[in-house]
Design a protein around this motif. Sequence first.
Motif, PDB file in Angstrom:
ATOM      1  N   PHE A 196      67.333  13.158  69.366  1.00 11.02           N
ATOM      2  CA  PHE A 196      66.508  13.079  70.582  1.00 11.02           C
ATOM      3  C   PHE A 196      65.724  11.761  70.646  1.00 11.02           C
ATOM      4  N   GLY A 197      66.206  10.779  69.912  1.00  3.67           N
ATOM      5  CA  GLY A 197      65.637   9.434  69.998  1.00  3.67           C
ATOM      6  C   GLY A 197      64.297   9.287  69.286  1.00  3.67           C
ATOM      7  N   ARG A 198      63.977  10.242  68.425  1.00  7.47           N
ATOM      8  CA  ARG A 198      62.721  10.138  67.662  1.00  7.47           C
ATOM      9  C   ARG A 198      63.036   9.931  66.178  1.00  7.47           C
ATOM     10  N   LYS A 199      61.972   9.787  65.378  1.00  2.00           N
ATOM     11  CA  LYS A 199      62.189   9.506  63.958  1.00  2.00           C
ATOM     12  C   LYS A 199      61.143  10.258  63.131  1.00  2.00           C
ATOM     13  N   VAL A 200      61.569  10.790  61.975  1.00  2.00           N
ATOM     14  CA  VAL A 200      60.593  11.401  61.052  1.00  2.00           C
ATOM     15  C   VAL A 200      59.884  10.264  60.333  1.00  2.00           C
ATOM     16  N   GLU A 201      58.584  10.152  60.575  1.00  2.00           N
ATOM     17  CA  GLU A 201      57.809   9.083  59.933  1.00  2.00           C
ATOM     18  C   GLU A 201      57.416   9.527  58.520  1.00  2.00           C
ATOM     19  N   LYS A 202      56.986  10.791  58.429  1.00  2.00           N
ATOM     20  CA  LYS A 202      56.499  11.282  57.139  1.00  2.00           C
ATOM     21  C   LYS A 202      56.482  12.811  57.129  1.00  2.00           C
ATOM     22  N   ILE A 203      56.931  13.400  56.019  1.00  2.00           N
ATOM     23  CA  ILE A 203      56.748  14.855  55.862  1.00  2.00           C
ATOM     24  C   ILE A 203      55.356  15.018  55.255  1.00  2.00           C
ATOM     25  N   LEU A 204      54.487  15.664  55.989  1.00  2.00           N
ATOM     26  CA  LEU A 204      53.088  15.745  55.545  1.00  2.00           C
ATOM     27  C   LEU A 204      52.845  16.932  54.615  1.00  2.00           C
ATOM     28  N   PHE A 205      53.620  18.004  54.819  1.00  4.28           N
ATOM     29  CA  PHE A 205      53.341  19.246  54.074  1.00  4.28           C
ATOM     30  C   PHE A 205      54.557  20.157  54.161  1.00  4.28           C
ATOM     31  N   THR A 206      54.885  20.841  53.077  1.00  4.97           N
ATOM     32  CA  THR A 206      55.936  21.871  53.141  1.00  4.97           C
ATOM     33  C   THR A 206      55.472  23.054  52.303  1.00  4.97           C
ATOM     34  N   ARG A 207      55.888  24.222  52.701  1.00  5.17           N
ATOM     35  CA  ARG A 207      55.500  25.403  51.919  1.00  5.17           C
ATOM     36  C   ARG A 207      56.360  26.613  52.281  1.00  5.17           C
ATOM     37  N   PHE A 208      56.644  27.431  51.270  1.00 10.76           N
ATOM     38  CA  PHE A 208      57.204  28.750  51.550  1.00 10.76           C
ATOM     39  C   PHE A 208      56.017  29.633  51.897  1.00 10.76           C
ATOM     40  N   ILE A 209      56.103  30.363  53.002  1.00 12.14           N
ATOM     41  CA  ILE A 209      54.951  31.161  53.426  1.00 12.14           C
ATOM     42  C   ILE A 209      55.044  32.582  52.910  1.00 12.14           C
ATOM     43  N   ARG A 210      56.213  33.199  53.065  1.00 14.52           N
ATOM     44  CA  ARG A 210      56.351  34.604  52.658  1.00 14.52           C
ATOM     45  C   ARG A 210      57.820  34.964  52.578  1.00 14.52           C
ATOM     46  N   GLU A 211      58.126  36.007  51.805  1.00  8.71           N
ATOM     47  CA  GLU A 211      59.496  36.502  51.749  1.00  8.71           C
ATOM     48  C   GLU A 211      59.690  37.384  52.984  1.00  8.71           C
ATOM     49  N   THR A 212      60.746  37.141  53.746  1.00  3.46           N
ATOM     50  CA  THR A 212      60.947  37.905  54.980  1.00  3.46           C
ATOM     51  C   THR A 212      62.071  38.924  54.834  1.00  3.46           C
ATOM     52  N   ALA A 213      62.943  38.740  53.859  1.00  2.44           N
ATOM     53  CA  ALA A 213      64.043  39.670  53.551  1.00  2.44           C
ATOM     54  C   ALA A 213      64.446  39.340  52.118  1.00  2.44           C
ATOM     55  N   PRO A 214      65.263  40.206  51.492  1.00  2.00           N
ATOM     56  CA  PRO A 214      65.682  39.841  50.139  1.00  2.00           C
ATOM     57  C   PRO A 214      66.366  38.464  50.151  1.00  2.00           C
TER      58      PRO A 214
END
Length: 356
Positions: free
Chosen positions: A326-344
């Motif tokens: 879409f003509g944009r660019k990822v400048e920086k990944i600021l944060f990542t996290r697993f939040i919760r288990e949703t299924a096995p």
Amino acid sequence: MPRNSLCLKIPKITGEKAITTANKLGVIDKELEIHRNNTHIYIPITRNLLQEELKKFKKLIPNLEFSTYTFKERKKHPATLLEILDGKLPPHLLGSLPRAIDFVGDIAIIEIPQELERYKTEIGNAIMQSHKNVQTVLAKAGPVKGKYRLREFTHIAGENRTETIHKEHGCKYYVDLTRVYFSPRLSNEHKRVTSVVKEGETVIDMFAGVGPFAILIAKTHKNVKVYAIDINPSAIAFLEKNVRLNRVGEKVRPILGDAKQIVRQQLRGVADRVIMNLPEKAMEFIGTACEALKPEGGIIHFYNFVSLSDSLENLKVRFAKEIKKFGRKVEKILFTRFIRETAPYEWQAVLDVEIR
Ligand SMILES: C[S@@+](CC[C@H](N)C(=O)[O-])C[C@H]1O[C@@H](n2cnc3c(N)ncnc32)[C@H](O)[C@@H]1O
């Protein structure tokens, strides 16, 4: 109420040893609080010690005395689910009792495993007994599904209703669990995202539900504008009610409709920040998020599911590829996290990404 009781009076230095011994003998009166002062501890007992017991005690603590004292009563904690159901359920099934209970306002929600199905009323009543604020207990009757992300429930105890008022981080939300999506398990995310919003920002919450991101952001920050979109008319009706309830009408604008159309028609290039909490479909809306961001860019909070065969790294790569389309660019990944288990073997994950 304070109560007078026979007790063991013991020099403080040997106090812990005495408590352990009295506990082993089963003589401590558990309804009363052990009293401690600068020199002695006073252990309330339910009976006199037998000769043998006294001998054993004196060997360990020679200067033990019998006395009486007026003790405070211990605060009684409500019995646990396991304690209440012990004897009411076959013992081999006690281990299958649900460990997780979700509380939405005064409604408790549980998942009843197949083998406990015939005991669901007992389990529901036990939850009401052990959690005094609960007025209704519902059992999950299927997965979250459909365009509006709804779930069916079976009523198992208390008042037969699905509507309540839930409190989260100082805000109040009207919720009807059968008509709108709401999960108390996202509470930390609502708070975390709110904490990274800056004064002066324009935020688009593309899948707003009853408003737990939008309203908390507006309540926390003086100078923000939040556009809160949802395709479910009931979600928008509750969101409007919640906006009034929390007095954030000047900052939050609820909009009913498909986020793709709403952004295209009304909100192109206005956002500093976009929240995309529709994990099963978020990938399909990346183009819309790009369209919503200001030309110079901004932040996207992107929620998705990650399975065991996948990984967070793969998710980042897929996300960046999609953004590029879409003509944009990822400048920086600021944060990542697993939040919760949703299924096995499946988790909900979040990426906070700076986009240019
Ligand atoms: C997982 S819920 C998130 C609710 C909310 N963000 C929260 O934290 O409680 C996703 C919401 O997206 C809405 N939704 C689904 N498709 C949509 C679309 N195309 N446009 C706008 N909203 C949509 C659903 O009705 C649902 O309320």
